[in-house]
Design an enzyme around this catalytic site. Structure first.
Site, PDB file in Angstrom:
ATOM      1  N   CYS A 124     -64.323  45.305  58.101  1.00 50.50           N
ATOM      2  CA  CYS A 124     -63.861  44.314  59.072  1.00 50.50           C
ATOM      3  C   CYS A 124     -62.691  43.505  58.505  1.00 50.50           C
ATOM      4  O   CYS A 124     -61.577  44.014  58.458  1.00 50.50           O
ATOM      5  CB  CYS A 124     -65.014  43.431  59.535  1.00 50.50           C
ATOM      6  SG  CYS A 124     -64.639  42.507  61.064  1.00 50.50           S
ATOM      7  N   HIS A 135     -69.183  47.208  61.039  1.00 52.19           N
ATOM      8  CA  HIS A 135     -70.010  46.543  60.021  1.00 52.19           C
ATOM      9  C   HIS A 135     -71.190  47.433  59.619  1.00 52.19           C
ATOM     10  O   HIS A 135     -72.268  47.350  60.223  1.00 52.19           O
ATOM     11  CB  HIS A 135     -70.555  45.222  60.566  1.00 52.19           C
ATOM     12  CG  HIS A 135     -69.563  44.113  60.592  1.00 52.19           C
ATOM     13  ND1 HIS A 135     -69.321  43.303  59.503  1.00 52.19           N
ATOM     14  CD2 HIS A 135     -68.738  43.678  61.577  1.00 52.19           C
ATOM     15  CE1 HIS A 135     -68.398  42.407  59.812  1.00 52.19           C
ATOM     16  NE2 HIS A 135     -68.026  42.616  61.072  1.00 52.19           N
ATOM     17  N   GLU A 178     -73.092  46.990  57.192  1.00 52.55           N
ATOM     18  CA  GLU A 178     -74.143  46.155  56.597  1.00 52.55           C
ATOM     19  C   GLU A 178     -74.987  45.435  57.645  1.00 52.55           C
ATOM     20  O   GLU A 178     -76.066  44.909  57.315  1.00 52.55           O
ATOM     21  CB  GLU A 178     -73.519  45.140  55.631  1.00 52.55           C
ATOM     22  CG  GLU A 178     -72.947  43.879  56.246  1.00 52.55           C
ATOM     23  CD  GLU A 178     -71.576  44.059  56.902  1.00 52.55           C
ATOM     24  OE1 GLU A 178     -70.956  43.029  57.219  1.00 52.55           O
ATOM     25  OE2 GLU A 178     -71.137  45.218  57.097  1.00 52.55           O
TER      26      GLU A 178
END
Length: 246
Positions: free
Chosen positions: A97, A187, A189
């Site tokens: 990002c 993302h 994560e």
């Protein structure tokens, strides 16, 4: 023993950090099954007085942020030549990002606000032909779902960068900047719970651009393929490190 450095480029929302963990915590959890001996440290870039020497780093993971690359904050600008040096040394990198946009800007591309507005939620991303052959992304399905939350984007990819993934909103969902230097707009994560929390914070902004937040929340789902990229990155770094030190 591969040495990974998480470059934290900002803080998450206070309630998200409290309930689910801040950016670096989410990265650490995704790396929990990294090869034995992998050492993971964190650099809080906005609060750091100096940047560490690159000699003892095998891989860099650059996180997301609520900052904007185009605002050119001093700590962010200081990272650019450091990342250029890391690429020149062929240190493995994975930007996420903000990290994706920062790497693109550092290497000669342009990152700024997306003309079509914000992209948030669990969305479909497709690999390009280059992506299907890539050592990091090539193990993913041709189309996969990923969590996204960004207002800025890579408007122009750096010279020599290869586009590895795209979707209808963003033609630069994943880029390869060198032999072992990658960046992704999505993302890996994020968990579904984190994605839902972000949508809750963005509700008004999404409504203002004609989105339906309730539909986006209902469409949030697990993204195991995208999430697995962080572990795959650690495995690639580990394999390369062991070969170099054999």
């Amino acid at each position: 023993m591969p040495r990974l450095l998480i470059v934290k480029t900002g803080d998450s929302f206070a309630d998200v950090a409290r309930d689910h963990g801040d950016f670096e915590t989410l990265f650490r959890r995704a790396l929990a099954a990294a090869p034995d001996g992998t050492r993971v440290a964190v650099l809080d870039a906005p609060r750091a007085d100096t940047l560490p020497a690159l000699d003892d780093i095998d891989g860099l993971l650059i996180t997301g942020s609520h900052a904007m690359v185009s605002h050119a904050e001093p700590w962010s600008e200081a990272l650019k030549p450091w990342l250029v040096e890391a690429r020149a040394r062929d240190i493995a990198m994975l930007g996420v990002c903000y990290g994706h946009q920062l790497m693109a800007a550092a290497f000669g591309g342009e990152s700024d606000f997306h003309p079509a507005g914000r992209e948030s939620g669990t969305r479909e991303v497709s690999l390009t032909e280059a992506g299907r052959q890539d050592s990091l992304l090539g193990g993913l399905p041709a189309r996969f779902r990923a969590h996204l939350s960004h207002a800025q984007t890579v408007l122009t990819a750096p010279p020599g960068a290869r586009v590895l993934a795209a979707n209808a909103h963003d033609p630069h969902q994943a880029l390869r900047h060198g032999p072992r230097q990658w960046s992704v707009q999505f993302h890996p994560e994020f968990t579904p719970a984190v994605m839902r929390a972000y949508l809750g914070h963005q509700r008004q902004a999404l409504q203002d651009q004609g989105e339906t937040p309730e539909r986006l929340v209902a469409e949030v789902t697990a993204t195991p393929e995208a999430t697995g990229l962080l572990l795959r990155f650690a495995e690639l770094v580990s394999a390369a490190t062991r070969l170099e030190r054999a």
